[in-house]
Design a protein around this motif. Sequence first.
Motif, PDB file in Angstrom:
ATOM      1  N   THR A   1       8.296 -11.340   2.811  1.00  0.00           N
ATOM      2  CA  THR A   1       6.847 -11.379   3.055  1.00  0.00           C
ATOM      3  C   THR A   1       6.621 -10.911   4.489  1.00  0.00           C
ATOM      4  N   VAL A   2       5.952  -9.783   4.649  1.00  0.00           N
ATOM      5  CA  VAL A   2       5.737  -9.191   5.969  1.00  0.00           C
ATOM      6  C   VAL A   2       4.304  -9.487   6.401  1.00  0.00           C
ATOM      7  N   GLU A   3       4.158 -10.215   7.512  1.00  0.00           N
ATOM      8  CA  GLU A   3       2.835 -10.597   7.998  1.00  0.00           C
ATOM      9  C   GLU A   3       2.535  -9.907   9.329  1.00  0.00           C
ATOM     10  N   ASN A   4       1.334  -9.395   9.439  1.00  0.00           N
ATOM     11  CA  ASN A   4       0.909  -8.664  10.636  1.00  0.00           C
ATOM     12  C   ASN A   4       0.228  -9.607  11.626  1.00  0.00           C
ATOM     13  N   GLY A   5       0.888  -9.844  12.750  1.00  0.00           N
ATOM     14  CA  GLY A   5       0.299 -10.691  13.783  1.00  0.00           C
ATOM     15  C   GLY A   5      -0.070  -9.906  15.024  1.00  0.00           C
ATOM     16  N   THR A   6      -0.143  -8.555  14.903  1.00  0.00           N
ATOM     17  CA  THR A   6      -0.397  -7.702  16.069  1.00  0.00           C
ATOM     18  C   THR A   6      -1.862  -7.357  16.260  1.00  0.00           C
ATOM     19  N   GLY A   7      -2.638  -7.384  15.173  1.00  0.00           N
ATOM     20  CA  GLY A   7      -4.013  -6.909  15.255  1.00  0.00           C
ATOM     21  C   GLY A   7      -4.117  -5.404  15.110  1.00  0.00           C
ATOM     22  N   ILE A   8      -2.986  -4.733  14.923  1.00  0.00           N
ATOM     23  CA  ILE A   8      -2.952  -3.281  14.743  1.00  0.00           C
ATOM     24  C   ILE A   8      -2.901  -2.978  13.250  1.00  0.00           C
ATOM     25  N   THR A   9      -3.884  -2.258  12.769  1.00  0.00           N
ATOM     26  CA  THR A   9      -3.979  -1.971  11.334  1.00  0.00           C
ATOM     27  C   THR A   9      -2.741  -1.248  10.817  1.00  0.00           C
ATOM     28  N   GLY A  10      -2.221  -1.707   9.702  1.00  0.00           N
ATOM     29  CA  GLY A  10      -1.136  -1.008   9.011  1.00  0.00           C
ATOM     30  C   GLY A  10       0.276  -1.388   9.398  1.00  0.00           C
ATOM     31  N   ARG A  11       0.459  -2.316  10.337  1.00  0.00           N
ATOM     32  CA  ARG A  11       1.817  -2.636  10.783  1.00  0.00           C
ATOM     33  C   ARG A  11       2.634  -3.302   9.675  1.00  0.00           C
ATOM     34  N   ALA A  12       2.044  -4.250   8.960  1.00  0.00           N
ATOM     35  CA  ALA A  12       2.782  -4.921   7.885  1.00  0.00           C
ATOM     36  C   ALA A  12       3.153  -3.926   6.792  1.00  0.00           C
ATOM     37  N   SER A  13       2.196  -3.059   6.453  1.00  0.00           N
ATOM     38  CA  SER A  13       2.450  -2.061   5.413  1.00  0.00           C
ATOM     39  C   SER A  13       3.558  -1.103   5.828  1.00  0.00           C
ATOM     40  N   ALA A  14       3.565  -0.720   7.106  1.00  0.00           N
ATOM     41  CA  ALA A  14       4.580   0.217   7.594  1.00  0.00           C
ATOM     42  C   ALA A  14       5.986  -0.363   7.466  1.00  0.00           C
ATOM     43  N   LEU A  15       6.146  -1.614   7.849  1.00  0.00           N
ATOM     44  CA  LEU A  15       7.480  -2.224   7.792  1.00  0.00           C
ATOM     45  C   LEU A  15       7.891  -2.570   6.365  1.00  0.00           C
ATOM     46  N   ALA A  16       6.929  -2.978   5.563  1.00  0.00           N
ATOM     47  CA  ALA A  16       7.253  -3.250   4.160  1.00  0.00           C
ATOM     48  C   ALA A  16       7.705  -1.969   3.463  1.00  0.00           C
ATOM     49  N   THR A  17       7.033  -0.872   3.754  1.00  0.00           N
ATOM     50  CA  THR A  17       7.420   0.422   3.185  1.00  0.00           C
ATOM     51  C   THR A  17       8.806   0.834   3.664  1.00  0.00           C
ATOM     52  N   ALA A  18       9.081   0.593   4.947  1.00  0.00           N
ATOM     53  CA  ALA A  18      10.404   0.915   5.491  1.00  0.00           C
ATOM     54  C   ALA A  18      11.499   0.115   4.794  1.00  0.00           C
ATOM     55  N   LEU A  19      11.238  -1.164   4.526  1.00  0.00           N
ATOM     56  CA  LEU A  19      12.235  -2.009   3.863  1.00  0.00           C
ATOM     57  C   LEU A  19      12.487  -1.562   2.430  1.00  0.00           C
ATOM     58  N   THR A  20      11.423  -1.344   1.668  1.00  0.00           N
ATOM     59  CA  THR A  20      11.618  -0.926   0.271  1.00  0.00           C
ATOM     60  C   THR A  20      12.228   0.466   0.215  1.00  0.00           C
ATOM     61  N   GLY A  21      11.917   1.295   1.227  1.00  0.00           N
ATOM     62  CA  GLY A  21      12.522   2.619   1.286  1.00  0.00           C
ATOM     63  C   GLY A  21      14.016   2.558   1.540  1.00  0.00           C
ATOM     64  N   GLN A  22      14.493   1.455   2.137  1.00  0.00           N
ATOM     65  CA  GLN A  22      15.927   1.275   2.389  1.00  0.00           C
ATOM     66  C   GLN A  22      16.605   0.476   1.278  1.00  0.00           C
ATOM     67  N   GLY A  23      15.888   0.268   0.196  1.00  0.00           N
ATOM     68  CA  GLY A  23      16.512  -0.372  -0.968  1.00  0.00           C
ATOM     69  C   GLY A  23      16.223  -1.835  -1.148  1.00  0.00           C
ATOM     70  N   PHE A  24      15.375  -2.430  -0.299  1.00  0.00           N
ATOM     71  CA  PHE A  24      15.024  -3.838  -0.480  1.00  0.00           C
ATOM     72  C   PHE A  24      14.084  -3.981  -1.670  1.00  0.00           C
ATOM     73  N   SER A  25      13.972  -5.198  -2.155  1.00  0.00           N
ATOM     74  CA  SER A  25      13.236  -5.464  -3.388  1.00  0.00           C
ATOM     75  C   SER A  25      11.781  -4.978  -3.315  1.00  0.00           C
ATOM     76  N   THR A  26      11.322  -4.424  -4.424  1.00  0.00           N
ATOM     77  CA  THR A  26       9.932  -3.984  -4.508  1.00  0.00           C
ATOM     78  C   THR A  26       8.975  -5.169  -4.586  1.00  0.00           C
ATOM     79  N   ALA A  27       9.524  -6.389  -4.672  1.00  0.00           N
ATOM     80  CA  ALA A  27       8.686  -7.586  -4.639  1.00  0.00           C
ATOM     81  C   ALA A  27       8.265  -7.940  -3.205  1.00  0.00           C
ATOM     82  N   THR A  28       8.707  -7.142  -2.240  1.00  0.00           N
ATOM     83  CA  THR A  28       8.286  -7.323  -0.844  1.00  0.00           C
ATOM     84  C   THR A  28       6.766  -7.188  -0.760  1.00  0.00           C
ATOM     85  N   THR A  29       6.113  -8.112  -0.039  1.00  0.00           N
ATOM     86  CA  THR A  29       4.655  -8.129   0.032  1.00  0.00           C
ATOM     87  C   THR A  29       4.176  -8.114   1.479  1.00  0.00           C
TER      88      THR A  29
END
Length: 570
Positions: A420-448
């Motif tokens: 579960t990737v949570e954005n605590g920066t206030g910068i739009t898209g940070r959680a999505s960017a890291l979640a995409t990076a993780l699933t792109g490296q083979g981590f579970s698609t259940a990553t949220t």
Amino acid sequence: MSDPWDGPAGQGTRRRGARVPRQRGAAPDDARPPGGRAAARAASRAGGGRRARRARPVPRGRRVLKILGIGLSVLIVVTAGAGWWFYEHLNGNIHSVSLDGKGGTEKADAFGRTPINILVMGSDGRTSATDCKLGGGCARTGVQTGSNADVEMVLHISADRSNATVMSIPRDTMTKVPACQDSESGQSTNGYYGQINSALQYGPACQVATVHQLTGITIDHFVKLDFSGVVKMSDAVGGVSVCVSDDVYDTYSHLKLSKGTHTLKGVAALEFVRSRHGFGDGSDLGRTVSQHIFLSAMIRKFKSAGTLTDPTAVYHLADAATKALTVDDGLGTVKKLISLADDVNKVPTKRITFTTMQTAPDPGDKDRVVVGPGAKSLFATIADDQALTNGSGKKSAAASATAKAKATASAVPAAEIAVTVENGTGITGRASALATALTGQGFSTATTTANAPSPATGTTLTYGTGEQAAAQTVAKALGLPPSHLKQGTGSGLTLVIGSDWPSGISYPGGSSSATPADTKAAVGGAHASTADQAKTCAKVSPYRTVTYDGVSMTPSQAYAAARNKPDSDA
């Protein structure tokens, strides 16, 4: 007795600098003896007549040098003035818009170098009479105000300038558009789910933010062209050479060419890059491939001998480019555009890879697409500054082998780990960017993804009982130091991104043992090609994708039926 250098007796001493009448006849008895400046002056007056006033002739060589010196001085002044005028003229052509930090910030490598990621957009806007004429569709509405980004390409130039990747994003891709407001028009949105190209209606910065959120790739700059911009650029380079696999007539874009190679200028070039019914399967996916062929040819033309060494050609090219482009503030001067062109020029054509983002059919609309599984690897290669070709220009397989080796060594397989990737920066898209990076490296698609309950200054990865090994696998993939891991009371893994990690997909300053993206998977189904492939022809669609005289037919059949219509390059 009077002094020969004074006036008549009784007259006061002459004023300094006053003209003294020349005395005629022989020199008086008390004249000064010859020698020195006085003698020279006396001699000049003694002769009388015009002959005495004639100066010694200046040698011919000295006269020539003097004339050349004056001419050179004038030339320098004129050239400097013209150069300054030219520079100011080009700067005045450029229209720039602020990105407002919507694309994130690049992270430097160990040598302080940063890659460059530019979103290249082709607008379908009919915002002028010229674009209405070129694009059509203004018969009822007249000149329009909004536009869509019908062409979207992420141009990635590596930090060491040794390679580049161009990734096309099909305009029919469905995605989330974030909340945006156009700084120029004031038009705004609270965010919605829709077609990716529509984000441009809320300004270029919104389009950049949408692509950044979708891919996790930092976008440093943007370049936007309209219909007339494509015409100007193709004319400025003297035409672009392309090849088509068969006779083709796209009755929608009006492209009509016989089988073989053609040099396209102006409107013909625009018809080629706009044609979506003439090539491939008749969709936007086929169009991206033909656009890559066109751009590859244009890059080769730029790099060819003579194009950038002819002053007249350079002037027309620079004038056309600055008039044709809308850019962000970071590229808003001629100096910055020249620097960008120099960076692109450093990359050999065999190491410039063109790809198209992998897609899958949209379950809710057969005419639309969504991001395909392989796209995550492609996004990750670009975000991680990985080359898709090796030094010889061949597609790289080394990263694939490395990825498999590291996956085998992991105590817990990445595919079994959801985060579960949570954005605590206030910068739009940070959680999505890291979640995409993780699933792109083979981590579970259940990553949220989610927003953190409150702002966080430091990044933490919290894991439940018995899940430390899984957390370590995630930390290695992201380059997150062990000090940022902590055990919680619940279950599962939660990554809270703090303000200490404002951009990028590897933790700043970390050991970054992140698993490289699988470059073999990255180019799988991505229609990859390199810019040095001069003999590649655009594949004409074998399907009935066009209509002529009310009859559906293939583009080749339409070419044969339209014998009376001239070819585009006629």
